[in-house]
Design a protein around this motif. Structure first.
Motif, PDB file in Angstrom:
ATOM      1  N   SER A 343       0.808  -1.215   0.000  1.00  0.00           N
ATOM      2  CA  SER A 343       0.000   0.000   0.000  1.00  0.00           C
ATOM      3  C   SER A 343       0.842   1.266   0.000  1.00  0.00           C
ATOM      4  O   SER A 343       0.357   2.335  -0.357  1.00  0.00           O
ATOM      5  CB  SER A 343      -0.943  -0.005   1.210  1.00  0.00           C
ATOM      6  OG  SER A 343      -0.191  -0.154   2.406  1.00  0.00           O
ATOM      7  N   SER A 344       2.117   1.139   0.398  1.00  0.00           N
ATOM      8  CA  SER A 344       3.023   2.291   0.351  1.00  0.00           C
ATOM      9  C   SER A 344       4.454   1.796   0.276  1.00  0.00           C
ATOM     10  O   SER A 344       4.744   0.641   0.613  1.00  0.00           O
ATOM     11  CB  SER A 344       2.841   3.184   1.584  1.00  0.00           C
ATOM     12  OG  SER A 344       3.198   2.476   2.761  1.00  0.00           O
ATOM     13  N   GLU A 345       5.352   2.666  -0.146  1.00  0.00           N
ATOM     14  CA  GLU A 345       6.744   2.272  -0.384  1.00  0.00           C
ATOM     15  C   GLU A 345       7.473   1.856   0.890  1.00  0.00           C
ATOM     16  O   GLU A 345       8.459   1.130   0.841  1.00  0.00           O
ATOM     17  CB  GLU A 345       7.507   3.434  -1.039  1.00  0.00           C
ATOM     18  CG  GLU A 345       7.080   3.742  -2.460  1.00  0.00           C
ATOM     19  CD  GLU A 345       7.491   2.658  -3.439  1.00  0.00           C
ATOM     20  OE1 GLU A 345       8.695   2.346  -3.497  1.00  0.00           O
ATOM     21  OE2 GLU A 345       6.609   2.105  -4.113  1.00  0.00           O
ATOM     22  N   ASP A 346       6.996   2.329   2.060  1.00  0.00           N
ATOM     23  CA  ASP A 346       7.732   2.065   3.311  1.00  0.00           C
ATOM     24  C   ASP A 346       7.124   0.935   4.146  1.00  0.00           C
ATOM     25  O   ASP A 346       7.420   0.807   5.329  1.00  0.00           O
ATOM     26  CB  ASP A 346       7.814   3.347   4.146  1.00  0.00           C
ATOM     27  CG  ASP A 346       6.438   3.846   4.578  1.00  0.00           C
ATOM     28  OD1 ASP A 346       5.433   3.350   4.037  1.00  0.00           O
ATOM     29  OD2 ASP A 346       6.384   4.739   5.445  1.00  0.00           O
ATOM     30  N   VAL A 347       6.243   0.135   3.512  1.00  0.00           N
ATOM     31  CA  VAL A 347       5.582  -0.940   4.267  1.00  0.00           C
ATOM     32  C   VAL A 347       6.582  -1.862   4.936  1.00  0.00           C
ATOM     33  O   VAL A 347       6.479  -2.167   6.135  1.00  0.00           O
ATOM     34  CB  VAL A 347       4.632  -1.743   3.346  1.00  0.00           C
ATOM     35  CG1 VAL A 347       4.298  -3.107   3.958  1.00  0.00           C
ATOM     36  CG2 VAL A 347       3.350  -0.970   3.102  1.00  0.00           C
ATOM     37  N   VAL A 379      10.645  -6.165  -2.207  1.00  0.00           N
ATOM     38  CA  VAL A 379      10.986  -7.370  -1.436  1.00  0.00           C
ATOM     39  C   VAL A 379      12.490  -7.634  -1.525  1.00  0.00           C
ATOM     40  O   VAL A 379      13.164  -7.848  -0.516  1.00  0.00           O
ATOM     41  CB  VAL A 379      10.190  -8.597  -1.933  1.00  0.00           C
ATOM     42  CG1 VAL A 379      10.749  -9.881  -1.317  1.00  0.00           C
ATOM     43  CG2 VAL A 379       8.718  -8.457  -1.599  1.00  0.00           C
ATOM     44  N   THR A 380      13.019  -7.651  -2.740  1.00  0.00           N
ATOM     45  CA  THR A 380      14.440  -7.962  -2.904  1.00  0.00           C
ATOM     46  C   THR A 380      15.324  -6.889  -2.264  1.00  0.00           C
ATOM     47  O   THR A 380      16.422  -7.199  -1.784  1.00  0.00           O
ATOM     48  CB  THR A 380      14.790  -8.112  -4.391  1.00  0.00           C
ATOM     49  OG1 THR A 380      14.451  -6.903  -5.096  1.00  0.00           O
ATOM     50  CG2 THR A 380      14.027  -9.267  -5.012  1.00  0.00           C
ATOM     51  N   ARG A 381      14.853  -5.656  -2.230  1.00  0.00           N
ATOM     52  CA  ARG A 381      15.634  -4.584  -1.593  1.00  0.00           C
ATOM     53  C   ARG A 381      15.632  -4.700  -0.074  1.00  0.00           C
ATOM     54  O   ARG A 381      16.522  -4.159   0.589  1.00  0.00           O
ATOM     55  CB  ARG A 381      15.064  -3.216  -1.978  1.00  0.00           C
ATOM     56  CG  ARG A 381      15.396  -2.773  -3.392  1.00  0.00           C
ATOM     57  CD  ARG A 381      14.734  -1.445  -3.678  1.00  0.00           C
ATOM     58  NE  ARG A 381      15.113  -0.917  -4.991  1.00  0.00           N
ATOM     59  CZ  ARG A 381      14.577   0.171  -5.534  1.00  0.00           C
ATOM     60  NH1 ARG A 381      13.630   0.838  -4.883  1.00  0.00           N
ATOM     61  NH2 ARG A 381      14.964   0.589  -6.716  1.00  0.00           N
ATOM     62  N   HIS A 382      14.632  -5.359   0.483  1.00  0.00           N
ATOM     63  CA  HIS A 382      14.495  -5.408   1.941  1.00  0.00           C
ATOM     64  C   HIS A 382      14.805  -6.787   2.522  1.00  0.00           C
ATOM     65  O   HIS A 382      14.481  -7.055   3.689  1.00  0.00           O
ATOM     66  CB  HIS A 382      13.079  -4.983   2.340  1.00  0.00           C
ATOM     67  CG  HIS A 382      12.818  -3.519   2.182  1.00  0.00           C
ATOM     68  ND1 HIS A 382      12.432  -2.951   0.981  1.00  0.00           N
ATOM     69  CD2 HIS A 382      12.928  -2.481   3.071  1.00  0.00           C
ATOM     70  CE1 HIS A 382      12.289  -1.645   1.132  1.00  0.00           C
ATOM     71  NE2 HIS A 382      12.580  -1.327   2.384  1.00  0.00           N
ATOM     72  N   LEU A 383      15.435  -7.645   1.752  1.00  0.00           N
ATOM     73  CA  LEU A 383      15.786  -8.963   2.281  1.00  0.00           C
ATOM     74  C   LEU A 383      16.686  -8.869   3.507  1.00  0.00           C
ATOM     75  O   LEU A 383      16.658  -9.758   4.374  1.00  0.00           O
ATOM     76  CB  LEU A 383      16.473  -9.799   1.193  1.00  0.00           C
ATOM     77  CG  LEU A 383      15.584 -10.308   0.047  1.00  0.00           C
ATOM     78  CD1 LEU A 383      16.422 -11.010  -1.003  1.00  0.00           C
ATOM     79  CD2 LEU A 383      14.495 -11.235   0.564  1.00  0.00           C
TER      80      LEU A 383
END
Length: 871
Positions: A343-347, A379-383
């Motif tokens: 819903s937003s970039e910082d979820v 997802v891949t950026r926040h692994l």
């Protein structure tokens, strides 16, 4: 190259020399580790020069009327060392073609000088018509590049093939996605096959090209770099994609160097040599070839992820309704155009658990077609958020088990988790096996791909709509109170591969620790660990031991302890075998495992303190055979007449159905008849084709029978040699076709009977040699012969376990050694594990006693001599 234009027409030698010298220079530059990107483009430049010169020589005065155009990969200006060269000769509209003979001379010349040309001769109308009929033709022409000829004609063709005229962007995109899906299905939807195709397998070069084709059609993009300008790729993703492309190009170029031909398959024949070329060396627990192939598979995984993400971005740009309203799922996720998005970039920054929640939601909402590309990117950026603190959080434990216990989509979501890198972060030991291969013919997939296939097989057993595939196993699986424990055991059963030591023991430790961390009860954690520790035991016991022996059944019943452990182990074992190699599972194995499961189940019902004894078991078998005989109207006198020759060992080793089969077979035999008797049962009760032979024991028919069956191309999976009380031997062989199926052709059965009869009636001692060729893949492996002996005191015989390289005639060679050393075979269990044969023989000396130490030494020496000389 000036000499080429000055050379007389049809100066084949000069062109051929230029082509060969160019190829040799490219090979040298490749050996000097020059970037492959330059090499594929310089190869295209070399071919450009040769073709333009040859065109000038042969077409001459018509060169400005007809266009010579490079299409396909050559049109992109990318040519591998031995790649096909695709050309199109574009002609103006004309009723007469005065240049036709010149063009024919040009094409013949290109073949004479060593260029493998694929060509077409078309007008603009032809191009438009054929493009409209076939998207693959449209694709090759999208990449058209003018080599020589009128620019205006070339531009007119491009205008005629523009999206406004043929294959609008929307239709082109849908056609290419469908084409890719079909291609992936041909490779079983996995990049992780033993011998992948660098060009066409999932995650191969064709997946990168598909991105380029769609981008060019929609945006007019001439290179992947332009996707950054259009906002479809980040700089980091572009680097990853180009790095992957360069590696795949390098592998393909190396294949062409090795084979000196167009070769895109990473065959076993080439993998070791490529690993050496790429500088890999054997490590303590990992071969160089396994390291190289892991790099390949991880590269293919990167390509698959980027391909999925970019095609989804294209889908949103090309097909989706602009500014469509999202439908909220919860505070963190929403659905837009049937795809899930944050819903937003910082979820993920605010709520790291959403990295697991995403897969719970996609599993719970079957209407969701996938995850939107921007969310995949996030997802891949926040692994990095999936750290030890994340793994210890109870909320994440709950979410992970929600994925495992979902009513549908479990396997699909686990595969998605693996592709996005989440699974390997949440279970770090799983991350180590991603892309790990085992250099053998037994394991058809990488460890992670195999693991997820095992989970998939368990899921199919758990779903009633697949009950028709494995009815008995489905009943067992659906009776389990906690099927997610079986999935957990599947995730960990091979997780310790490549670490050295016993992977079952190491994996059991990992599994128990993880389960306890996830909040499972101590009993459940220990059950999962027990399954991992013993996941091979049922398979080995059923395929290598004499499961007709009461003590074998009792020992296994003591190991499992109760029905719950047996049920979990049964379904896990079958799922494991079916997920190891598609060729391994067949009706024979299904029947064998079901028979052993039922025997152990009955032993558990009796109680471990009351094991069944031999006399009681024989009585039960005879009683069931009597019931069957009554249903088939077999006279009791016939039973008594035939059965008086049967021994206790016979009744223990055969089913009631086989006993009736043999009774009918022997019922009409005249007294004193010593000729060989052969009977083929088309569909035996054990899932294969049964072949029974009845011969005097003095003939040592085992050697001749196995040689003849091998020569006929049949796989012997089980042999039971039982001496009768009348001096004959009643031998039963269960065989399968190479496909793993029973024999269904009546003419084939008749041929088997006739050839086997001739082989057994021969009086000389020399058997006809087995002259079938060893399969190509098997020849790549060298398996040293290993021989071990143990005692079977309950049956007064010696157990010989043999491991050797599988090859045609192996079993008959072993049998001839037995015959030469006067050793009687009572039974054998035949098991092929990829390139290895792992066979077990139950043998005795001529007096029916176990072999002496001296006899064991002679037998070991004889077997090594027979098997090692041509292994």
């Amino acid at each position: 190259m000036q000499s080429l234009t000055a050379a007389p027409a049809r100066n084949v030698a000069a062109f051929r020399q230029a082509l060969q010298e160019g190829a040799e220079r490219l090979k040298k530059r490749f050996g000097d580790d020059e970037p492959v990107e330059r090499l594929v483009r310089d190869r295209a430049c070399l071919v450009d020069t040769l073709l333009k010169s040859a065109w000038t020589l042969h077409v001459g005065e018509y060169a400005q009327e007809v266009a010579l155009i490079a299409v396909g990969g050559y049109g992109r200006g990318e040519l591998n060392l031995c790649s096909d060269i695709d050309l199109m000769i574009l002609m103006p509209k004309s009723a007469a073609w005065p240049w036709q003979s010149r063009i024919e001379q040009f094409l013949a010349f290109t073949w004479d000088i060593g260029l493998e040309i694929g060509h077409s001769v078309r007008t603009i109308d032809d191009c438009q018509r054929e493009c409209a009929a076939d998207v693959s033709v449209a694709t090759t022409l999208i990449e058209a590049r003018l080599l020589t000829g009128p620019q205006a004609l070339f531009e007119a063709m491009r205008r005629a093939l523009a999206p406004a005229r043929v294959w609008p962007t929307r239709e082109f995109f849908e056609a290419k996605v469908a084409e890719q899906a079909g291609r992936h299905r041909r490779y079983h939807d996995t990049a992780y096959n033993l011998e992948p195709n660098v060009k066409s397998s999932p995650g191969g070069l064709r997946d990168i090209q598909t991105i380029g084709w769609v981008a060019k059609r929609h945006f007019g993009a001439e290179s992947l770099d332009e996707l950054v300008d259009h906002g479809f790729l980040t700089r980091a993703e572009l680097r990853k994609l180009k790095t992957a492309q360069a590696f795949l190009w390098k592998v393909r170029f190396a294949l062409h160097v090795l084979t000196n031909r167009r070769e895109d398959r990473l065959l076993f024949d080439h993998q070791i040599r490529l690993a050496a070329m790429f500088g890999y060396e054997d490590a303590t627990y990992t071969l160089a070839v396994e390291q190289f192939m892991q790099r390949y598979y991880r590269t293919a995984m990167d390509v698959s992820l980027l391909n999925e993400m970019l095609l989804q971005l294209f889908r949103e740009a090309i097909l989706s309704a602009p500014n469509s309203a999202p439908r909220p799922v919860n505070a963190r996720f929403q659905i837009r155009n049937d795809f899930l998005e944050i819903s937003s970039e910082d979820v993920f920054d605010r709520y790291p658990s959403a990295l697991l929640e995403l897969f719970v939601i996609t599993g719970q909402h079957p209407e969701i077609h996938g995850v939107c590309a921007q969310t995949v990117r996030q997802v891949t950026r926040h692994l990095w958020l999936i750290d030890e603190e994340f793994r210890q959080h109870p909320r994440n434990h709950r979410l992970f088990f929600e994925v495992l216990s979902a009513p549908t989509g479990v396997t699909h979501e686990l595969r998605r988790m693996n592709l996005y890198g989440v699974l390997g972060r949440y279970i770090p030991t799983f991350g180590r096996i991603v892309g790990r291969m085992q250099y053998d013919l037994f394991h058809a997939y990488t460890v992670d791909a195999h693991t997820l296939f095992v989970v998939s097989n368990l899921r199919r057993m758990a779903m009633p709509k697949y009950d028709h595939e494995l009815p008995q196993l489905s009943r067992v699986m659906q009776s389990l109170e906690q099927p997610e424990l079986a999935y957990m055991a599947a995730l960990f059963h091979d997780i310790a591969k490549g670490r050295g030591g016993d992977h079952s023991e190491l994996g059991a430790v990992d599994a128990e620790a993880f389960c306890l961390e996830q909040g499972l009860s101590r009993y459940d954690a220990r059950l999962v660990a027990w399954l991992v520790r013993h996941h091979l035991v049922l398979s080995v016991t059923a395929q290598k031991k004499d499961i007709s022996a009461p003590h074998v059944v009792h020992e296994f019943a003591r190991l499992v302890g109760d029905q719950t452990h047996l049920d979990y182990l049964y379904v896990l074992t079958v799922a494991d075998i079916r997920g190891t190699n598609p060729k391994l599972w067949n009706n024979w194995k299904a029947s064998l495992f079901a028979e052993f499961y039922e025997r152990v189940r009955q032993a558990l019902r009796r109680g471990l303190e009351r094991p069944i004894d031999q006399e009681e078991l024989i009585a039960e078998i005879q009683a069931r055979a009597h019931e069957l005989a009554a249903r088939e109207n077999l006279d009791e006198a016939i039973l008594q007449s035939v059965w008086r020759h049967f021994t206790d060992a016979y009744f223990l080793r055969h089913t009631p159905g086989e006993i009736i089969w043999h009774t009918r077979m022997l019922a009409g035999r005249a007294a004193g008849d010593t000729s060989a008797l052969i009977s083929v049962q088309q569909q035996s009760g054990r899932g294969g084709t049964g072949i029974s032979t009845y011969t005097p024991q003095s003939q040592h028919s085992f050697a001749r029978t196995t040689a003849q069956l091998d020569q006929l191309g049949l796989n012997i999976v089980d042999a039971r040699i039982t001496p009768m009380a009348d001096g004959f031997s009643l031998d039963v062989y269960h065989v399968l076709e190479d496909t793993g199926a029973a024999i269904t052709d009546t003419a084939r059965i008749l041929d088997i009977e006739q050839k086997l009869t001739r082989a057994l009636e021969r009086r000389d001692d020399d058997d006809a040699p087995v002259n079938r060729r060893t399969p190509r893949q098997v020849r790549m492996f060298s398996t040293p012969t290993q021989i071990s002996f143990s005692e079977d005191p309950d049956n007064q015989r010696t157990i010989l376990e043999l491991i050797a390289g599988d090859r045609p005639g192996l079993l008959s060679r072993v049998a001839r050694v037995f015959m030469a050393q006067h050793i009687d075979v009572h039974a054998s269990k035949i098991m092929t594990v990829g390139e290895r044969a792992e066979d077990v023989f139950y043998v005795a000396d001529e007096s029916g006693r176990p072999l002496s130490e001296e006899a064991l030494g002679r037998l070991s020496l004889g077997l090594h001599k027979a098997l090692d000389n041509d292994a």
